[in-house]
Write a protein that holds these residues in place. Sequence first.
Motif, PDB file in Angstrom:
ATOM      1  N   ASP A  34      44.052  38.929  37.376  1.00  8.32           N
ATOM      2  CA  ASP A  34      43.774  38.905  38.811  1.00  8.32           C
ATOM      3  C   ASP A  34      44.278  40.216  39.392  1.00  8.32           C
ATOM      4  O   ASP A  34      45.433  40.583  39.193  1.00  8.32           O
ATOM      5  CB  ASP A  34      44.492  37.742  39.499  1.00  8.32           C
ATOM      6  CG  ASP A  34      43.866  36.411  39.171  1.00  8.32           C
ATOM      7  OD1 ASP A  34      42.650  36.374  38.912  1.00  8.32           O
ATOM      8  OD2 ASP A  34      44.586  35.402  39.159  1.00  8.32           O
ATOM      9  N   VAL A  35      43.412  40.932  40.081  1.00 16.18           N
ATOM     10  CA  VAL A  35      43.792  42.213  40.670  1.00 16.18           C
ATOM     11  C   VAL A  35      43.543  42.186  42.169  1.00 16.18           C
ATOM     12  O   VAL A  35      42.609  41.541  42.650  1.00 16.18           O
ATOM     13  CB  VAL A  35      43.014  43.385  40.025  1.00 16.18           C
ATOM     14  CG1 VAL A  35      43.384  43.550  38.572  1.00 16.18           C
ATOM     15  CG2 VAL A  35      41.520  43.205  40.163  1.00 16.18           C
ATOM     16  N   PRO A  36      44.380  42.884  42.935  1.00 19.47           N
ATOM     17  CA  PRO A  36      44.166  42.938  44.378  1.00 19.47           C
ATOM     18  C   PRO A  36      42.962  43.804  44.718  1.00 19.47           C
ATOM     19  O   PRO A  36      42.579  44.686  43.950  1.00 19.47           O
ATOM     20  CB  PRO A  36      45.461  43.554  44.906  1.00 19.47           C
ATOM     21  CG  PRO A  36      46.025  44.301  43.762  1.00 19.47           C
ATOM     22  CD  PRO A  36      45.563  43.614  42.515  1.00 19.47           C
ATOM     23  N   THR A  37      42.378  43.561  45.856  1.00 18.88           N
ATOM     24  CA  THR A  37      41.283  44.398  46.356  1.00 18.88           C
ATOM     25  C   THR A  37      41.708  44.987  47.694  1.00 18.88           C
ATOM     26  O   THR A  37      42.671  44.529  48.316  1.00 18.88           O
ATOM     27  CB  THR A  37      39.993  43.578  46.551  1.00 18.88           C
ATOM     28  OG1 THR A  37      40.219  42.604  47.564  1.00 18.88           O
ATOM     29  CG2 THR A  37      39.576  42.894  45.253  1.00 18.88           C
ATOM     30  N   HIS A  38      40.994  45.983  48.146  1.00 26.45           N
ATOM     31  CA  HIS A  38      41.355  46.622  49.419  1.00 26.45           C
ATOM     32  C   HIS A  38      41.050  45.722  50.618  1.00 26.45           C
ATOM     33  O   HIS A  38      41.548  45.956  51.708  1.00 26.45           O
ATOM     34  CB  HIS A  38      40.648  47.974  49.563  1.00 26.45           C
ATOM     35  CG  HIS A  38      39.169  47.875  49.698  1.00 26.45           C
ATOM     36  ND1 HIS A  38      38.351  47.651  48.621  1.00 26.45           N
ATOM     37  CD2 HIS A  38      38.364  47.949  50.779  1.00 26.45           C
ATOM     38  CE1 HIS A  38      37.098  47.589  49.033  1.00 26.45           C
ATOM     39  NE2 HIS A  38      37.073  47.776  50.330  1.00 26.45           N
ATOM     40  N   THR A  39      40.237  44.668  50.399  1.00 27.59           N
ATOM     41  CA  THR A  39      39.908  43.757  51.502  1.00 27.59           C
ATOM     42  C   THR A  39      40.829  42.546  51.561  1.00 27.59           C
ATOM     43  O   THR A  39      40.692  41.725  52.451  1.00 27.59           O
ATOM     44  CB  THR A  39      38.455  43.270  51.396  1.00 27.59           C
ATOM     45  OG1 THR A  39      38.276  42.616  50.135  1.00 27.59           O
ATOM     46  CG2 THR A  39      37.481  44.428  51.516  1.00 27.59           C
ATOM     47  N   GLY A  40      41.738  42.427  50.603  1.00 30.28           N
ATOM     48  CA  GLY A  40      42.699  41.332  50.647  1.00 30.28           C
ATOM     49  C   GLY A  40      42.593  40.321  49.522  1.00 30.28           C
ATOM     50  O   GLY A  40      43.533  40.164  48.758  1.00 30.28           O
ATOM     51  N   PRO A  41      41.455  39.618  49.378  1.00 29.03           N
ATOM     52  CA  PRO A  41      41.409  38.592  48.335  1.00 29.03           C
ATOM     53  C   PRO A  41      41.443  39.216  46.937  1.00 29.03           C
ATOM     54  O   PRO A  41      40.911  40.312  46.716  1.00 29.03           O
ATOM     55  CB  PRO A  41      40.079  37.886  48.572  1.00 29.03           C
ATOM     56  CG  PRO A  41      39.296  38.726  49.498  1.00 29.03           C
ATOM     57  CD  PRO A  41      40.241  39.674  50.165  1.00 29.03           C
ATOM     58  N   ARG A  42      42.096  38.520  46.028  1.00 31.60           N
ATOM     59  CA  ARG A  42      42.181  38.989  44.649  1.00 31.60           C
ATOM     60  C   ARG A  42      40.898  38.624  43.912  1.00 31.60           C
ATOM     61  O   ARG A  42      40.199  37.720  44.310  1.00 31.60           O
ATOM     62  CB  ARG A  42      43.391  38.370  43.966  1.00 31.60           C
ATOM     63  CG  ARG A  42      44.702  38.763  44.657  1.00 31.60           C
ATOM     64  CD  ARG A  42      45.897  38.086  44.049  1.00 31.60           C
ATOM     65  NE  ARG A  42      46.307  38.644  42.785  1.00 31.60           N
ATOM     66  CZ  ARG A  42      46.998  39.755  42.608  1.00 31.60           C
ATOM     67  NH1 ARG A  42      47.349  40.467  43.658  1.00 31.60           N
ATOM     68  NH2 ARG A  42      47.345  40.171  41.425  1.00 31.60           N
ATOM     69  N   ARG A  43      40.602  39.381  42.857  1.00 34.95           N
ATOM     70  CA  ARG A  43      39.450  39.048  42.028  1.00 34.95           C
ATOM     71  C   ARG A  43      39.873  39.096  40.561  1.00 34.95           C
ATOM     72  O   ARG A  43      40.837  39.770  40.204  1.00 34.95           O
ATOM     73  CB  ARG A  43      38.285  39.987  42.280  1.00 34.95           C
ATOM     74  CG  ARG A  43      38.529  41.407  41.880  1.00 34.95           C
ATOM     75  CD  ARG A  43      37.301  42.276  42.154  1.00 34.95           C
ATOM     76  NE  ARG A  43      37.587  43.656  41.873  1.00 34.95           N
ATOM     77  CZ  ARG A  43      37.440  44.237  40.690  1.00 34.95           C
ATOM     78  NH1 ARG A  43      37.011  43.554  39.664  1.00 34.95           N
ATOM     79  NH2 ARG A  43      37.729  45.508  40.526  1.00 34.95           N
ATOM     80  N   THR A  44      39.151  38.382  39.732  1.00 35.92           N
ATOM     81  CA  THR A  44      39.441  38.350  38.303  1.00 35.92           C
ATOM     82  C   THR A  44      38.579  39.380  37.591  1.00 35.92           C
ATOM     83  O   THR A  44      37.393  39.508  37.868  1.00 35.92           O
ATOM     84  CB  THR A  44      39.169  36.950  37.728  1.00 35.92           C
ATOM     85  OG1 THR A  44      39.997  36.012  38.411  1.00 35.92           O
ATOM     86  CG2 THR A  44      39.480  36.889  36.256  1.00 35.92           C
ATOM     87  N   THR A  45      39.200  40.129  36.686  1.00 32.40           N
ATOM     88  CA  THR A  45      38.496  41.141  35.915  1.00 32.40           C
ATOM     89  C   THR A  45      38.963  41.073  34.471  1.00 32.40           C
ATOM     90  O   THR A  45      40.011  40.507  34.175  1.00 32.40           O
ATOM     91  CB  THR A  45      38.749  42.545  36.507  1.00 32.40           C
ATOM     92  OG1 THR A  45      37.947  43.495  35.822  1.00 32.40           O
ATOM     93  CG2 THR A  45      40.197  42.932  36.420  1.00 32.40           C
ATOM     94  N   LYS A  46      38.186  41.650  33.556  1.00 33.70           N
ATOM     95  CA  LYS A  46      38.596  41.758  32.161  1.00 33.70           C
ATOM     96  C   LYS A  46      39.126  43.162  31.937  1.00 33.70           C
ATOM     97  O   LYS A  46      38.428  44.145  32.170  1.00 33.70           O
ATOM     98  CB  LYS A  46      37.420  41.508  31.217  1.00 33.70           C
ATOM     99  CG  LYS A  46      37.004  40.083  31.108  1.00 33.70           C
ATOM    100  CD  LYS A  46      35.906  39.965  30.058  1.00 33.70           C
ATOM    101  CE  LYS A  46      35.302  38.586  30.076  1.00 33.70           C
ATOM    102  NZ  LYS A  46      34.146  38.512  29.151  1.00 33.70           N
ATOM    103  N   ARG A  47      40.382  43.253  31.490  1.00 35.58           N
ATOM    104  CA  ARG A  47      41.025  44.535  31.231  1.00 35.58           C
ATOM    105  C   ARG A  47      41.191  44.711  29.726  1.00 35.58           C
ATOM    106  O   ARG A  47      41.597  43.784  29.025  1.00 35.58           O
ATOM    107  CB  ARG A  47      42.406  44.605  31.890  1.00 35.58           C
ATOM    108  CG  ARG A  47      42.412  44.361  33.384  1.00 35.58           C
ATOM    109  CD  ARG A  47      41.754  45.437  34.179  1.00 35.58           C
ATOM    110  NE  ARG A  47      42.480  46.678  34.053  1.00 35.58           N
ATOM    111  CZ  ARG A  47      41.993  47.855  34.427  1.00 35.58           C
ATOM    112  NH1 ARG A  47      40.785  47.943  34.927  1.00 35.58           N
ATOM    113  NH2 ARG A  47      42.693  48.930  34.291  1.00 35.58           N
ATOM    114  N   ALA A  48      40.881  45.902  29.242  1.00 32.68           N
ATOM    115  CA  ALA A  48      41.058  46.248  27.839  1.00 32.68           C
ATOM    116  C   ALA A  48      42.354  47.043  27.687  1.00 32.68           C
ATOM    117  O   ALA A  48      42.641  47.921  28.502  1.00 32.68           O
ATOM    118  CB  ALA A  48      39.873  47.072  27.351  1.00 32.68           C
TER     119      ALA A  48
END
Length: 72
Positions: A34-48
């Motif tokens: 889960d990473v923060p975004t500049h608009t506030g809500p967090r989003r889930t991403t796949k990190r290598a």
Amino acid sequence: MRGDGHVEHPLIGRLVRDRHSGTEGRLMAVVHEDVPTHTGPRRTTKRAYIRPTGGGREITTSVNEIEPLGTF
């Protein structure tokens, strides 16, 4: 996906290149984060997570930015 956020990926343990930074090394893991975004809500991403060939600190990048090196 395993319970600890780790995701199976066919390139884990293989040599890869991060197209963004040019870093070459071994793909150690792919993790849902889960990473923060500049608009506030967090989003889930796949990190290598890539361990550089010459040693040093592992780098992280988007799983979409990795490409295999050599043949396998």
